[in-house]
Motif scaffolding. Structure first.
Motif, PDB file in Angstrom:
ATOM      1  N   PHE A   1       0.817  -1.210   0.000  1.00  0.00           N
ATOM      2  CA  PHE A   1       0.000   0.000   0.000  1.00  0.00           C
ATOM      3  C   PHE A   1       0.854   1.264   0.000  1.00  0.00           C
ATOM      4  CE2 PHE A   1      -2.826  -3.209   1.972  1.00  0.00           C
ATOM      5  CZ  PHE A   1      -3.798  -3.206   0.985  1.00  0.00           C
ATOM      6  N   PHE A   2       2.043   1.197   0.619  1.00  0.00           N
ATOM      7  CA  PHE A   2       2.944   2.337   0.553  1.00  0.00           C
ATOM      8  C   PHE A   2       3.313   2.640  -0.896  1.00  0.00           C
ATOM      9  CE2 PHE A   2       7.384   3.776   0.207  1.00  0.00           C
ATOM     10  CZ  PHE A   2       7.268   5.021   0.818  1.00  0.00           C
ATOM     11  N   PHE A   3       3.725   1.614  -1.634  1.00  0.00           N
ATOM     12  CA  PHE A   3       4.108   1.828  -3.022  1.00  0.00           C
ATOM     13  C   PHE A   3       2.897   2.067  -3.919  1.00  0.00           C
ATOM     14  CE2 PHE A   3       8.074  -0.486  -1.768  1.00  0.00           C
ATOM     15  CZ  PHE A   3       8.944   0.555  -2.052  1.00  0.00           C
ATOM     16  N   LEU A   4       1.739   1.583  -3.531  1.00  0.00           N
ATOM     17  CA  LEU A   4       0.528   1.846  -4.306  1.00  0.00           C
ATOM     18  C   LEU A   4       0.295   3.339  -4.452  1.00  0.00           C
ATOM     19  CD1 LEU A   4      -2.072   0.699  -5.673  1.00  0.00           C
ATOM     20  CD2 LEU A   4      -3.152   0.818  -3.410  1.00  0.00           C
ATOM     21  N   HIS A   5       0.657   4.099  -3.416  1.00  0.00           N
ATOM     22  CA  HIS A   5       0.434   5.546  -3.431  1.00  0.00           C
ATOM     23  C   HIS A   5       1.657   6.345  -3.854  1.00  0.00           C
ATOM     24  CE1 HIS A   5      -3.525   5.284  -1.624  1.00  0.00           C
ATOM     25  NE2 HIS A   5      -3.032   4.406  -0.770  1.00  0.00           N
ATOM     26  N   THR A   6       2.839   5.769  -3.750  1.00  0.00           N
ATOM     27  CA  THR A   6       4.052   6.524  -4.043  1.00  0.00           C
ATOM     28  C   THR A   6       4.720   6.125  -5.350  1.00  0.00           C
ATOM     29  OG1 THR A   6       5.405   4.965  -2.755  1.00  0.00           O
ATOM     30  CG2 THR A   6       4.493   6.873  -1.582  1.00  0.00           C
ATOM     31  N   ALA A   7       4.681   4.842  -5.686  1.00  0.00           N
ATOM     32  CA  ALA A   7       5.286   4.333  -6.920  1.00  0.00           C
ATOM     33  C   ALA A   7       4.549   3.055  -7.291  1.00  0.00           C
ATOM     34  CB  ALA A   7       6.774   4.077  -6.735  1.00  0.00           C
ATOM     35  N   PRO A   8       3.349   3.175  -7.886  1.00  0.00           N
ATOM     36  CA  PRO A   8       2.465   2.020  -8.089  1.00  0.00           C
ATOM     37  C   PRO A   8       3.107   0.820  -8.778  1.00  0.00           C
ATOM     38  CG  PRO A   8       1.306   4.054  -8.572  1.00  0.00           C
ATOM     39  CD  PRO A   8       2.742   4.434  -8.338  1.00  0.00           C
ATOM     40  N   ARG A   9       4.049   1.048  -9.659  1.00  0.00           N
ATOM     41  CA  ARG A   9       4.639  -0.093 -10.365  1.00  0.00           C
ATOM     42  C   ARG A   9       5.477  -0.973  -9.444  1.00  0.00           C
ATOM     43  NH1 ARG A   9       9.597   2.271 -14.114  1.00  0.00           N
ATOM     44  NH2 ARG A   9      10.740   3.345 -12.446  1.00  0.00           N
ATOM     45  N   TRP A  10       5.820  -0.465  -8.254  1.00  0.00           N
ATOM     46  CA  TRP A  10       6.616  -1.224  -7.293  1.00  0.00           C
ATOM     47  C   TRP A  10       5.760  -1.900  -6.223  1.00  0.00           C
ATOM     48  CZ3 TRP A  10      11.529  -2.292  -8.209  1.00  0.00           C
ATOM     49  CH2 TRP A  10      12.246  -1.453  -9.075  1.00  0.00           C
ATOM     50  N   ARG A  11       4.429  -1.790  -6.331  1.00  0.00           N
ATOM     51  CA  ARG A  11       3.586  -2.295  -5.239  1.00  0.00           C
ATOM     52  C   ARG A  11       3.717  -3.811  -5.063  1.00  0.00           C
ATOM     53  NH1 ARG A  11       0.380  -1.498  -9.661  1.00  0.00           N
ATOM     54  NH2 ARG A  11      -1.361  -2.956 -10.063  1.00  0.00           N
ATOM     55  N   HIS A  12       3.807  -4.544  -6.157  1.00  0.00           N
ATOM     56  CA  HIS A  12       3.921  -5.991  -6.027  1.00  0.00           C
ATOM     57  C   HIS A  12       5.304  -6.395  -5.513  1.00  0.00           C
ATOM     58  CE1 HIS A  12       0.513  -5.833  -9.021  1.00  0.00           C
ATOM     59  NE2 HIS A  12       0.016  -6.496  -8.006  1.00  0.00           N
ATOM     60  N   ALA A  13       6.320  -5.619  -5.841  1.00  0.00           N
ATOM     61  CA  ALA A  13       7.652  -5.869  -5.285  1.00  0.00           C
ATOM     62  C   ALA A  13       7.641  -5.643  -3.781  1.00  0.00           C
ATOM     63  CB  ALA A  13       8.684  -4.962  -5.953  1.00  0.00           C
ATOM     64  N   GLY A  14       6.933  -4.599  -3.346  1.00  0.00           N
ATOM     65  CA  GLY A  14       6.807  -4.339  -1.913  1.00  0.00           C
ATOM     66  C   GLY A  14       6.108  -5.471  -1.203  1.00  0.00           C
ATOM     67  N   LEU A  15       5.046  -5.977  -1.813  1.00  0.00           N
ATOM     68  CA  LEU A  15       4.328  -7.117  -1.245  1.00  0.00           C
ATOM     69  C   LEU A  15       5.249  -8.338  -1.155  1.00  0.00           C
ATOM     70  CD1 LEU A  15       1.660  -8.439  -0.311  1.00  0.00           C
ATOM     71  CD2 LEU A  15       1.176  -8.910  -2.724  1.00  0.00           C
ATOM     72  N   ALA A  16       6.039  -8.546  -2.195  1.00  0.00           N
ATOM     73  CA  ALA A  16       6.956  -9.690  -2.218  1.00  0.00           C
ATOM     74  C   ALA A  16       7.998  -9.605  -1.106  1.00  0.00           C
ATOM     75  CB  ALA A  16       7.647  -9.774  -3.575  1.00  0.00           C
ATOM     76  N   VAL A  17       8.465  -8.394  -0.802  1.00  0.00           N
ATOM     77  CA  VAL A  17       9.435  -8.215   0.281  1.00  0.00           C
ATOM     78  C   VAL A  17       8.858  -8.736   1.595  1.00  0.00           C
ATOM     79  CG1 VAL A  17      10.594  -6.499   1.726  1.00  0.00           C
ATOM     80  CG2 VAL A  17      10.691  -6.295  -0.760  1.00  0.00           C
TER      81      VAL A  17
END
Length: 237
Positions: free
Chosen positions: A171-187
């Motif tokens: 959700f952090f990346f969903l609002h700041t850098a949407p293309r990285w949201r799934h990478a954030g979830l993977a972390v």
């Protein structure tokens, strides 16, 4: 705030990822399924180690992934906190400081919630159970625990939660850098899975304990997002 982030904030929580509404029921089913393989998996790991939890004091598992992993999570949370506080008053930074504040809240609430549940569920670790190196009979989550057994605090898995709590990066990346949201979830998923596996190898937790921690962490992340990202302060920032 620019029009693009405003449009993003106005969307329902699952609109940008259609699988989101299904994630919690799937996790619940995964937890129920994991309970059926818990004992067989634990016995297999126990037997593989020579009918003893030989890896319980492993330098890699105990010092590296357990203690070191906990310190790494604390350092990451502190780093995000410091960065957020330093830039909070800067108008140009609000597009990421507010999502960062929700990330911090979500991680902290996830870890605290799992710790609170551990204190009230009173379930034993595998290494405490008869046939797995201990002498206690297995007592299920919803079964009455005899007072003679004393307290226990192994469910859900706190160390796995320290990794899974970071699924809120989605959700952090969903609002700041949407293309990285799934990478954030993977972390978050990978960190929690690694920490959880390390504890299973040491005899500290069952698989279902880790799945339950993921379910708690993801539920809290979704709740914080649903409430925080649509608050009046956020919408008019």
């Amino acid at each position: 705030m620019s029009p693009a982030p405003l449009r993003l904030l106005s969307r329902p929580i699952g609109q940008s990822s259609p699988w989101l509404p299904w994630s919690l029921p799937v996790l619940l089913l995964a937890w129920l399924a994991a309970q059926h393989v818990d004992m067989a998996l634990a016995r297999g790991l126990f037997h593989w180690q020579g009918d003893a939890w030989s890896l319980k004091r492993s330098l890699l598992l105990e010092n590296g992934l357990h203690r070191g992993g906990r310190l790494l999570g604390q350092a990451a949370w502190t780093g995000v906190l410091v960065a957020t506080l330093l830039r909070w008053r800067s108008p140009s930074s609000r597009t990421w400081t507010r999502p960062a504040a929700r990330l911090l809240l979500s991680v902290l609430a996830s870890v605290a919630c799992v710790a609170a549940l551990k204190a009230v569920t009173h379930m034993d670790c595998p290494w405490d159970l008869a046939g797995l190196g201990g002498d206690r009979a297995f007592i299920g989550l919803f079964e009455t625990r005899p007072a003679s057994l004393g307290p226990a605090a192994c469910f859900p898995a706190a160390h796995a939660a320290g990794g899974f709590a970071w699924v809120a990066l989605y959700f952090f990346f969903l609002h700041t850098a949407p293309r990285w949201r799934h990478a954030g979830l993977a972390v978050g998923l990978l960190a929690g899975a690694l920490f959880g596996l390390a504890q299973q190898l040491r005899g500290a937790h069952f698989l279902s304990h880790d799945v339950a921690s993921l379910m708690v962490c993801w539920t809290i992340a979704c709740a914080v997002e649903a409430v925080g990202a649509r608050s009046p302060v956020e919408a008019h920032a």
